[in-house]
Design a protein around this motif. Structure first.
Motif, short mmCIF file in Angstrom:
data_model
loop_
_atom_site.label_atom_id
_atom_site.label_comp_id
_atom_site.label_asym_id
_atom_site.label_seq_id
_atom_site.Cartn_x
_atom_site.Cartn_y
_atom_site.Cartn_z
N ASP A 102 11.36 5.31 11.18
CA ASP A 102 12.12 6.55 11.07
C ASP A 102 12.32 6.95 9.61
O ASP A 102 12.21 8.13 9.25
CB ASP A 102 13.47 6.41 11.76
N ARG A 103 12.64 5.98 8.78
CA ARG A 103 12.86 6.27 7.35
C ARG A 103 11.56 6.72 6.68
O ARG A 103 11.55 7.64 5.87
CB ARG A 103 13.40 5.02 6.65
N ALA A 104 10.46 6.06 7.04
CA ALA A 104 9.18 6.37 6.41
C ALA A 104 8.63 7.72 6.84
O ALA A 104 7.82 8.32 6.13
CB ALA A 104 8.17 5.28 6.74
N ALA A 105 9.08 8.20 7.99
CA ALA A 105 8.54 9.45 8.54
C ALA A 105 8.74 10.63 7.59
O ALA A 105 7.95 11.57 7.58
CB ALA A 105 9.17 9.74 9.89
N GLY A 106 9.79 10.58 6.79
CA GLY A 106 10.06 11.70 5.89
C GLY A 106 9.47 11.53 4.50
O GLY A 106 9.75 12.34 3.61
N LEU A 107 8.65 10.51 4.31
CA LEU A 107 8.09 10.23 2.99
C LEU A 107 6.59 10.45 2.97
O LEU A 107 5.90 10.19 3.96
CB LEU A 107 8.39 8.78 2.59
N ALA A 108 6.09 10.91 1.86
CA ALA A 108 4.64 11.08 1.68
C ALA A 108 4.06 9.78 1.14
O ALA A 108 4.49 9.30 0.10
CB ALA A 108 4.36 12.23 0.73
N ALA A 109 3.10 9.20 1.84
CA ALA A 109 2.44 7.97 1.43
C ALA A 109 3.43 6.90 0.98
O ALA A 109 3.38 6.43 -0.15
CB ALA A 109 1.43 8.26 0.33
N PRO A 110 4.34 6.50 1.85
CA PRO A 110 5.36 5.52 1.46
C PRO A 110 4.77 4.14 1.19
O PRO A 110 3.79 3.74 1.83
CB PRO A 110 6.29 5.48 2.67
N ARG A 111 5.39 3.43 0.25
CA ARG A 111 5.03 2.04 -0.03
C ARG A 111 6.11 1.16 0.60
O ARG A 111 7.29 1.31 0.30
CB ARG A 111 4.91 1.77 -1.53
N ALA A 125 3.27 -3.16 12.99
CA ALA A 125 3.81 -2.03 13.75
C ALA A 125 4.04 -0.83 12.86
O ALA A 125 3.75 0.31 13.24
CB ALA A 125 5.11 -2.44 14.44
N VAL A 126 4.57 -1.07 11.66
CA VAL A 126 4.81 0.02 10.73
C VAL A 126 3.50 0.67 10.29
O VAL A 126 3.36 1.90 10.27
CB VAL A 126 5.60 -0.48 9.51
N ALA A 127 2.52 -0.15 9.95
CA ALA A 127 1.21 0.39 9.54
C ALA A 127 0.57 1.17 10.68
O ALA A 127 -0.09 2.19 10.46
CB ALA A 127 0.29 -0.73 9.09
N ALA A 133 0.80 5.13 5.19
CA ALA A 133 1.67 4.19 4.50
C ALA A 133 0.85 3.08 3.84
O ALA A 133 -0.16 2.63 4.39
CB ALA A 133 2.67 3.58 5.46
N GLU A 134 1.30 2.63 2.68
CA GLU A 134 0.72 1.46 2.02
C GLU A 134 1.66 0.29 2.29
O GLU A 134 2.79 0.28 1.79
CB GLU A 134 0.58 1.70 0.52
N ARG A 154 -6.37 -5.86 10.83
CA ARG A 154 -6.73 -4.72 11.67
C ARG A 154 -6.03 -3.44 11.26
O ARG A 154 -6.49 -2.34 11.55
CB ARG A 154 -6.37 -5.02 13.13
N TYR A 155 -4.90 -3.58 10.57
CA TYR A 155 -4.10 -2.40 10.21
C TYR A 155 -4.10 -2.11 8.72
O TYR A 155 -3.35 -1.25 8.25
CB TYR A 155 -2.66 -2.60 10.72
N GLY A 156 -4.91 -2.84 7.97
CA GLY A 156 -5.03 -2.57 6.54
C GLY A 156 -3.83 -3.01 5.72
O GLY A 156 -3.65 -2.54 4.59
N VAL A 157 -3.01 -3.92 6.27
CA VAL A 157 -1.86 -4.42 5.53
C VAL A 157 -2.30 -5.44 4.50
O VAL A 157 -3.16 -6.30 4.79
CB VAL A 157 -0.83 -5.05 6.50
N GLN A 158 -1.74 -5.39 3.31
CA GLN A 158 -2.07 -6.34 2.25
C GLN A 158 -1.15 -7.55 2.36
O GLN A 158 0.05 -7.46 2.09
CB GLN A 158 -1.92 -5.67 0.88
N LEU A 159 -1.72 -8.67 2.78
CA LEU A 159 -0.97 -9.90 3.00
C LEU A 159 -0.97 -10.74 1.73
O LEU A 159 -2.02 -11.00 1.15
CB LEU A 159 -1.58 -10.68 4.16
N VAL A 160 0.24 -11.17 1.34
CA VAL A 160 0.41 -11.93 0.11
C VAL A 160 1.11 -13.25 0.43
O VAL A 160 2.16 -13.26 1.10
CB VAL A 160 1.25 -11.14 -0.92
N ARG A 161 0.55 -14.36 -0.05
CA ARG A 161 1.23 -15.64 0.10
C ARG A 161 2.26 -15.77 -1.01
O ARG A 161 1.94 -15.66 -2.19
CB ARG A 161 0.24 -16.80 0.02
N GLY A 162 3.50 -16.01 -0.62
CA GLY A 162 4.53 -16.16 -1.64
C GLY A 162 5.90 -16.34 -1.04
O GLY A 162 6.12 -16.12 0.15
N ASP A 163 6.83 -16.76 -1.88
CA ASP A 163 8.23 -16.91 -1.52
C ASP A 163 8.89 -15.54 -1.60
O ASP A 163 8.76 -14.84 -2.60
CB ASP A 163 8.89 -17.88 -2.50
N LEU A 164 9.59 -15.15 -0.56
CA LEU A 164 10.21 -13.82 -0.57
C LEU A 164 11.22 -13.65 -1.70
O LEU A 164 11.55 -12.53 -2.10
CB LEU A 164 10.85 -13.50 0.79
#
Length: 289
Positions: A102-111, A125-127, A133-134, A154-164
């Motif tokens: 919902d929040r991303a819907a109002g943004l152009a090319a949200p990151r 799900a978001v992608a 969206a990036e 499958r959805y073009g998400v950039q997966l990063v290994r790391g500590d949040l």
């Protein structure tokens, strides 16, 4: 087949499985490679019991998660590959993903970045539902990464290994939305469901400390670092932790519009906030104090 399904239902009910008939049908449908609707039609026509059905029912009666037996979990409108070593996404988390969408819907090319992605459910799900969206996803567990990789590719998400707590420093102050479903169970708490207690990875369950809030605090600190001014943060938590999370965000002075959100069962499931303009990035070490 109908009699076998009824026998399986009785066995699973006796074992305390919450949805015995549904699980029996899903196991049979999985073996046959058909939908539940088609399975019911086959049962009415007197089709044979699929080979290996009783063995799967026995495993489910031992409270092995259904998703471990079928290798599939459904989340919103996507299908995820799951199994041992990764947290099984829950239906209540779909409401957290909805807040992001919902929040991303109002943004152009949200990151957007998902901290502690697990199987990749929220990020995928978001992608899937926010075209253009990036989306990034961060995960520390090697076992979870093995499942998240194919799910997110499958959805073009950039997966990063790391500590949040420390991930993506090169992207500080560049994201529009940060979302997290971190581990948040207190150290001394034991989940009631055998599927969770015996099969979900501890790393995905326990948030650290007596209150379970060490990792959630780190997620909030990283969100303040990663978001651009005016960016949106939403985090899932236990119902009883809602007041603590709201207080945590309000006391830092970094957030405005702190809001608690309920899931479809009416439980306080997530808290969101907007990063105040001009807020300096927090020291990640403060998240663990």
């Amino acid at each position: 087949m109908e009699e076998a399904l009824r026998a399986a239902e009785r066995q699973l009910r006796a074992a305390g499985v919450p949805s015995p008939r549904v699980d029996a049908e899903l196991l049979a449908a999985h073996l046959l490679g058909v939908s539940r609707g088609r399975l019911r039609a086959l049962a009415l026509m007197g089709s044979a019991v699929p080979e290996g059905f009783q063995a799967l029912v026995d495993e489910r009666a031992r409270r092995v998660p259904l998703q471990h037996l079928t290798g599939v979990a459904y989340f919103r409108r996507i299908e995820l590959s799951v199994g041992p070593g990764v947290f099984i996404p829950r239906p209540e988390t779909e409401t957290v993903a909805q807040l992001v969408i919902d929040r991303a819907a109002g943004l152009a090319a949200p990151r957007i970045v998902d901290l502690g992605t697990g199987s990749g459910a929220i990020a995928a799900a978001v992608a899937d539902e926010v075209p253009g969206a990036e989306v990034y996803a961060v995960e520390l567990s090697d076992l979870a990464l093995a499942w998240a990789g194919p799910n997110l590719a499958r959805y073009g998400v950039q997966l990063v290994r790391g500590d949040l707590a420390t991930a993506l420093p090169e992207h500080d102050a560049t994201f529009d939305i940060v979302v997290s479903n971190p581990p948040y169970i207190p150290a001394e708490a034991v989940p009631h469901e055998p599927e969770v207690a015996a099969h979900d990875p501890r790393m995905a369950l326990y948030g650290g400390g007596a209150d379970g809030m060490e990792v959630p605090r780190a997620a909030a600190a990283s969100a303040a670092r990663l978001l651009r001014p005016g960016g949106y943060f939403v985090m899932e938590h236990a119902e009883v932790q809602a007041p603590w999370v709201a207080t945590l965000l309000e006391r830092t002075g970094a957030w405005t519009a702190v809001t608690t959100h309920q899931d479809l069962s009416g439980r306080d499931r997530a808290t969101s906030a907007v990063l105040t303009a001009g807020t300096p990035a927090p020291d990640p070490r403060e998240a663990h104090r």
